[in-house]
Design a protein around this motif. Structure first.
Motif, PDB file in Angstrom:
ATOM      1  N   SER A  13      73.864  27.692  51.397  1.00 24.54           N
ATOM      2  CA  SER A  13      74.554  26.553  51.039  1.00 24.54           C
ATOM      3  C   SER A  13      75.759  26.920  50.239  1.00 24.54           C
ATOM      4  CB  SER A  13      73.671  25.774  50.167  1.00 24.54           C
ATOM      5  OG  SER A  13      73.562  26.585  48.943  1.00 24.54           O
ATOM      6  N   GLN A  15      76.368  27.192  47.147  1.00 26.25           N
ATOM      7  CA  GLN A  15      76.244  26.881  45.822  1.00 26.25           C
ATOM      8  C   GLN A  15      76.504  28.074  44.525  1.00 26.25           C
ATOM      9  OE1 GLN A  15      76.468  23.355  45.090  1.00 26.25           O
ATOM     10  NE2 GLN A  15      76.550  23.439  47.301  1.00 26.25           N
ATOM     11  N   CYS A  16      75.995  29.153  44.906  1.00 29.74           N
ATOM     12  CA  CYS A  16      75.948  30.145  44.006  1.00 29.74           C
ATOM     13  C   CYS A  16      77.524  30.619  43.774  1.00 29.74           C
ATOM     14  CB  CYS A  16      75.151  31.429  44.522  1.00 29.74           C
ATOM     15  SG  CYS A  16      75.126  32.111  46.011  1.00 29.74           S
ATOM     16  N   VAL A  53      71.528  25.723  40.698  1.00 33.90           N
ATOM     17  CA  VAL A  53      71.726  24.949  41.847  1.00 33.90           C
ATOM     18  C   VAL A  53      71.268  25.465  43.175  1.00 33.90           C
ATOM     19  CG1 VAL A  53      73.722  23.756  40.604  1.00 33.90           C
ATOM     20  CG2 VAL A  53      74.105  25.914  42.034  1.00 33.90           C
ATOM     21  N   CYS A  54      70.851  26.698  43.100  1.00 34.96           N
ATOM     22  CA  CYS A  54      70.223  27.280  44.350  1.00 34.96           C
ATOM     23  C   CYS A  54      69.406  26.499  45.067  1.00 34.96           C
ATOM     24  CB  CYS A  54      69.918  28.740  44.058  1.00 34.96           C
ATOM     25  SG  CYS A  54      69.354  29.549  45.449  1.00 34.96           S
TER      26      CYS A  54
END
Length: 64
Positions: A13, A15-16, A53-54
């Motif tokens: 994704s 996000q990280c 958020v992961c």
């Protein structure tokens, strides 16, 4: 603090990377790559955000 990444859980994704670009990157398939295993206080808040958020829960912080 130490950062651990379970790349086999990663869903790519990104996000990280958005949360902590000094600690994470992505390979050609979008899978997260850990750039720094040992982090100092200056990166701690960013990595905590990345953990939060992961979507795959593939990242964790470990106290040494």
């Amino acid at each position: 603090m130490k950062v651990e990444l379970e790349a086999d859980k990663c869903v790519a994704s990104g996000q990280c990377v958005l949360a902590a670009m000094d600690v994470f990157d992505q390979d050609d398939d979008g899978v997260a790559v850990l750039l720094e295993q040992e982090i100092g206080d200056e990166l701690l808040d960013d990595v905590k955000e990345a953990v939060a958020v992961c979507p795959a829960a593939a990242i964790r912080l470990v106290e040494q």
